[in-house]
Design a protein around this motif. Sequence first.
Motif, PDB file in Angstrom:
ATOM      1  N   MET A 416      25.384   0.472  14.526  1.00  0.00           N
ATOM      2  CA  MET A 416      24.856  -0.817  14.927  1.00  0.00           C
ATOM      3  C   MET A 416      25.559  -1.978  14.230  1.00  0.00           C
ATOM      4  N   ASP A 417      26.166  -1.730  13.065  1.00  0.00           N
ATOM      5  CA  ASP A 417      26.955  -2.795  12.436  1.00  0.00           C
ATOM      6  C   ASP A 417      28.133  -3.182  13.320  1.00  0.00           C
ATOM      7  N   ARG A 418      28.769  -2.179  13.911  1.00  0.00           N
ATOM      8  CA  ARG A 418      29.896  -2.447  14.812  1.00  0.00           C
ATOM      9  C   ARG A 418      29.402  -3.033  16.136  1.00  0.00           C
ATOM     10  N   VAL A 419      28.272  -2.498  16.648  1.00  0.00           N
ATOM     11  CA  VAL A 419      27.763  -2.931  17.945  1.00  0.00           C
ATOM     12  C   VAL A 419      27.244  -4.370  17.886  1.00  0.00           C
ATOM     13  N   LEU A 420      26.526  -4.704  16.822  1.00  0.00           N
ATOM     14  CA  LEU A 420      25.895  -6.020  16.722  1.00  0.00           C
ATOM     15  C   LEU A 420      26.660  -6.981  15.829  1.00  0.00           C
ATOM     16  N   GLY A 421      27.818  -6.562  15.354  1.00  0.00           N
ATOM     17  CA  GLY A 421      28.557  -7.394  14.411  1.00  0.00           C
ATOM     18  C   GLY A 421      28.774  -8.809  14.887  1.00  0.00           C
ATOM     19  N   GLY A 422      29.004  -8.964  16.206  1.00  0.00           N
ATOM     20  CA  GLY A 422      29.289 -10.294  16.727  1.00  0.00           C
ATOM     21  C   GLY A 422      28.084 -11.188  16.882  1.00  0.00           C
ATOM     22  N   VAL A 423      26.883 -10.658  16.682  1.00  0.00           N
ATOM     23  CA  VAL A 423      25.691 -11.493  16.873  1.00  0.00           C
ATOM     24  C   VAL A 423      24.833 -11.566  15.623  1.00  0.00           C
ATOM     25  N   LEU A 424      25.370 -11.140  14.480  1.00  0.00           N
ATOM     26  CA  LEU A 424      24.589 -11.199  13.246  1.00  0.00           C
ATOM     27  C   LEU A 424      24.141 -12.626  12.954  1.00  0.00           C
ATOM     28  N   THR A 425      25.045 -13.570  13.170  1.00  0.00           N
ATOM     29  CA  THR A 425      24.698 -14.971  12.916  1.00  0.00           C
ATOM     30  C   THR A 425      23.568 -15.415  13.831  1.00  0.00           C
ATOM     31  N   TRP A 426      23.591 -14.970  15.076  1.00  0.00           N
ATOM     32  CA  TRP A 426      22.523 -15.316  16.010  1.00  0.00           C
ATOM     33  C   TRP A 426      21.183 -14.750  15.552  1.00  0.00           C
ATOM     34  N   LEU A 427      21.189 -13.515  15.042  1.00  0.00           N
ATOM     35  CA  LEU A 427      19.948 -12.911  14.566  1.00  0.00           C
ATOM     36  C   LEU A 427      19.347 -13.689  13.404  1.00  0.00           C
ATOM     37  N   SER A 428      20.175 -14.463  12.720  1.00  0.00           N
ATOM     38  CA  SER A 428      19.652 -15.285  11.622  1.00  0.00           C
ATOM     39  C   SER A 428      19.146 -16.640  12.114  1.00  0.00           C
ATOM     40  N   GLY A 429      19.181 -16.841  13.444  1.00  0.00           N
ATOM     41  CA  GLY A 429      18.589 -18.045  14.010  1.00  0.00           C
ATOM     42  C   GLY A 429      19.560 -19.092  14.471  1.00  0.00           C
ATOM     43  N   LYS A 430      20.845 -18.773  14.514  1.00  0.00           N
ATOM     44  CA  LYS A 430      21.850 -19.770  14.885  1.00  0.00           C
ATOM     45  C   LYS A 430      22.464 -19.453  16.244  1.00  0.00           C
ATOM     46  N   ARG A 431      23.045 -20.491  16.857  1.00  0.00           N
ATOM     47  CA  ARG A 431      23.715 -20.353  18.151  1.00  0.00           C
ATOM     48  C   ARG A 431      25.110 -19.786  17.928  1.00  0.00           C
ATOM     49  N   VAL A 432      25.503 -18.779  18.741  1.00  0.00           N
ATOM     50  CA  VAL A 432      26.824 -18.175  18.596  1.00  0.00           C
ATOM     51  C   VAL A 432      27.447 -17.954  19.968  1.00  0.00           C
ATOM     52  N   ARG A 433      28.761 -17.992  19.999  1.00  0.00           N
ATOM     53  CA  ARG A 433      29.501 -17.663  21.217  1.00  0.00           C
ATOM     54  C   ARG A 433      29.791 -16.171  21.202  1.00  0.00           C
ATOM     55  N   VAL A 434      29.503 -15.484  22.323  1.00  0.00           N
ATOM     56  CA  VAL A 434      29.668 -14.032  22.373  1.00  0.00           C
ATOM     57  C   VAL A 434      30.758 -13.607  23.353  1.00  0.00           C
ATOM     58  N   GLY A 435      31.424 -14.545  24.014  1.00  0.00           N
ATOM     59  CA  GLY A 435      32.490 -14.188  24.939  1.00  0.00           C
ATOM     60  C   GLY A 435      32.545 -15.162  26.089  1.00  0.00           C
ATOM     61  N   VAL A 436      33.168 -14.724  27.191  1.00  0.00           N
ATOM     62  CA  VAL A 436      33.264 -15.553  28.386  1.00  0.00           C
ATOM     63  C   VAL A 436      32.762 -14.774  29.586  1.00  0.00           C
ATOM     64  N   ARG A 437      32.231 -15.500  30.552  1.00  0.00           N
ATOM     65  CA  ARG A 437      31.801 -14.855  31.799  1.00  0.00           C
ATOM     66  C   ARG A 437      32.879 -15.037  32.843  1.00  0.00           C
ATOM     67  N   ARG A 438      33.287 -13.930  33.434  1.00  0.00           N
ATOM     68  CA  ARG A 438      34.303 -13.950  34.486  1.00  0.00           C
ATOM     69  C   ARG A 438      33.673 -13.427  35.772  1.00  0.00           C
ATOM     70  N   LEU A 439      33.769 -14.203  36.813  1.00  0.00           N
ATOM     71  CA  LEU A 439      33.300 -13.802  38.129  1.00  0.00           C
ATOM     72  C   LEU A 439      34.407 -14.055  39.138  1.00  0.00           C
ATOM     73  N   PRO A 440      34.528 -13.222  40.187  1.00  0.00           N
ATOM     74  CA  PRO A 440      35.587 -13.393  41.187  1.00  0.00           C
ATOM     75  C   PRO A 440      35.557 -14.790  41.797  1.00  0.00           C
TER      76      PRO A 440
END
Length: 679
Positions: A416-440
Motif C-alpha cells: 500500500m505504500d507503493r499503491v497510495l504513495g502518490g496520495v499520501l499528502t491528500w490523506l493528510s487533508g491537502k489537495r494533490v494532483r494525481v495525473g491527467v484525464r485522457r478521453l478520445p
Amino acid sequence: MPDHGAPADIADWDPSPVRDLLMSGSETETAALWPEALPAISELFDPDVWVANHTVNKYGVGAHSNLYNVESQRDFKEWLQRNGVTVEAYAEAVGTIQYVSIQLHLLSLMPQARSNRGWRVRIMGFPSLKLVACGLGSNYQGTQNHNQMGRASALIRSRALEMLTGENKQELERWPSATSADWEERGLMPEPVTHIRDLDISTFDDGQGAKLRMIRNTTVKKEIATFFAVRGETADNFSLVGGDSLAALREIASELGRRDGSINPFADLEDFEAMRLAALDGDEAFQRYRRREAAATRRHVARTVELQLAARIERMVEVAIASSRAVLLVGPPGTGKTEILEQVIDKIDRTPEHFGFSGEGVDAVWVTPEEEWTFEKLVLGETVVDGEIQSVEGDLLQSIRLNQWLVLDETNRADMDRVLGGVLTWLSGKRVRVGVRRLPGKDAVPVYLDWTDQPESEMREVRTPPSIEYAAGSDWRVLGTYNAVDAQRVFRMGQALSRRFKHAPVPPASAEDFQHIVAGHVNTESLLDWFQDRVTRLYSAHLEVADTHLGAGLFVDIPAYIEHGLRMAGPPEGEDANDSAVIAAVGERDDTAETDAALDYVEGLPSSGDRDQILSPEDSQAVLLEELLAEAYVLSAGNMVAKYEPDILDDLGRSIVRMKALTPENWRWVRDNLHAMRA
C-alpha cells in the motif's frame, strides 16, 4: 416439514368446487359457492396451518366504458366498432365480475388475513376470459406504481430462490415473477383466448386472442404486479392440473415460511415488509437491504457463538470511524475484523445521525487488494481503446464520484505504500494532483484529489483553468482491515502511510469468552464439556505465546471435524458408540509422563514408533478422538502455524503440551506435518 393435509394422491383431489368459485359470474353466486370451495381448499391446505379467504372484485360505475375507450388499444377498439360491438354490448360480454380471488397465508405469519401486509399463495380467476392465475403474491398499498411493484417482485423472487433448497427451489425456478406482459398483454395465457365470455374475437389480431388489459382496470395491474411467482392456466386446464400447481405452491410457501432460528424475511411479517419496501425503492435500495440483512445474519451468529467483541473495542471502532477519515482494524487472523467492520458500517447505515453523519445512509464498496496492485489500479490508470489512450478511474476515484465509502479488506495483501504513495499528502487533508484525464477527441486535463466541507463526495469539472476534481466529502471514509501476522503475503505498512490511518486493535477473544463461542459449534451434547475444555486449551496455548495469537474464527470448526470423524469411523467392532465411555477414558489418562517426554521431544527427541499394544474399544475410541483433534487443528490453523519461525514453534509446542491441549504424540505428528504446509 409439517403435514399440510394433502391427499395421499393428488389425482384424487377434485378441483371443480374451486374452479366454479373462480369462474362465478356474480357476488350472489360467489357467496353460495364459497362454502363448497372451502372444504376442497382445506384438503390441500391444512386449516391448522393456513388461513383461507376470498374476495370478489366487481366492475365499478363507468368501468366498462373505460375498458372500451381507454384501456383497449386502438386496433381492438376499431375491431369492436367494425364488428358492431357497442360499449353496452361489450359491457354485457365482459360481465359484472372482474375477478374472484382466493388467498392463503401461513397462520405463523399472520393470525388474521391482512390484504395490505405480508405475502400469500394466491389464486385469481378471471371469469370473462376463463383464465386462472396461480402464484405467490405480496401486497400493494395506496398509489404504489405497478411497474415499480413488478420490478420489486422480481427482487423478492430472487431472495426467495436463495432461501429454498432442492425440489422447491427447482420448482420456483419454473414460476417467473409478474411483468407488464402479464397485466397488459398475454403473458398469463398459455394459449390464445378467443372469447370474452360469449363474444367471439377469434378474427382479431390474426387469432392471437385477448389481452388482459381488455378486461382489467388499474387495480388489477397492481394486484398482478405483486406476484413474485405466477403462472396462468385456462379454467379447463386448471380442472386437470390445478391440484399439482397448488400443491407445488404450498410446499414452496411452507419452506419459505419455516422458522428455524435463522434470518428469514419470509417467516416474519415485519422483516418481509422491510424487504418489500426496499425492493420497491429499486435495485440500489434492495442491495443495501441485502447488505443489512447479511449483516444481521452475521450479528445473529456473532452474538451467540463467534464474535464476542468487547464492548469497549466496538465503541472504539465506531468512534474512530465517526471522527476520522481513514481507519484500519488491526488484529491477528480469525478475530473477525471484516465481520466487525461490516457490522459497524451497517449500524451507521441504519442510524447515521447518531454517529454525526448527515446523509440518509452509508453505501460502501468493498475491494480486496492484491499483490500486483499499483497506483494506477487504485487511483488513476490508462488503457488503450481503438488505438487511443484513455483514462480509467481507479477504485478510489470511483468511490468518491459515486459517494461511496471505500473499504480495503486485507490491506496487507498489497504494497500500500507503493499503491497510495502518490496520495499520501491528500490523506493528510491537502489537495494533490494525481495525473491527467485522457478521453478520445478531447484535450488532456489534470486530475486532482481534494476535500470538501460538504457531507457528500463529488466529481466536478472546472472550466478555468480546465481540470477534474474528485472531492471527498466530510462524511466520506476509507476503511480497511490489516493482518500483520500473515507473513506469507504481507506487506508492512510504512510509517508515512500508517500515520494517515487510525489503527483500531481487534484482539483475540479471552479464553473465557472462547469457551462460550466454541460451545455454539458443538452438536454432540455428550462431548460438549470435552470440546470446551480441549479446544479452549489449544486456543489458550496460542494466547500464551506472544507471536502466535490467533482469533477464535480459526478454531470454531474443530468440533465439526471431530464429530464427522467419529461418525464416519462408526461404533467399534459392531458395538454401539459410547461417547461417555470415550470421554471417561480420555479423562482417566495420566499425562504426566507423556508431558515430560513431549517436552523432551520439543528439545529435539525423535518421534516415537508404532504402538505395540492392543487397545480396548474404549481406549481405541479415545485414541481416535485425540488424533481427530490434532488433525482438525492442522486443518484449521496449520497454514498459520507452519509460518512460525522454529524458535516460536518450539515455544508454542511447549505451551500446547504443558497445557495438555494435545498429547505429546499428536503434537509430534502435527509438527512433522507442518513441513508440507510451508510451500
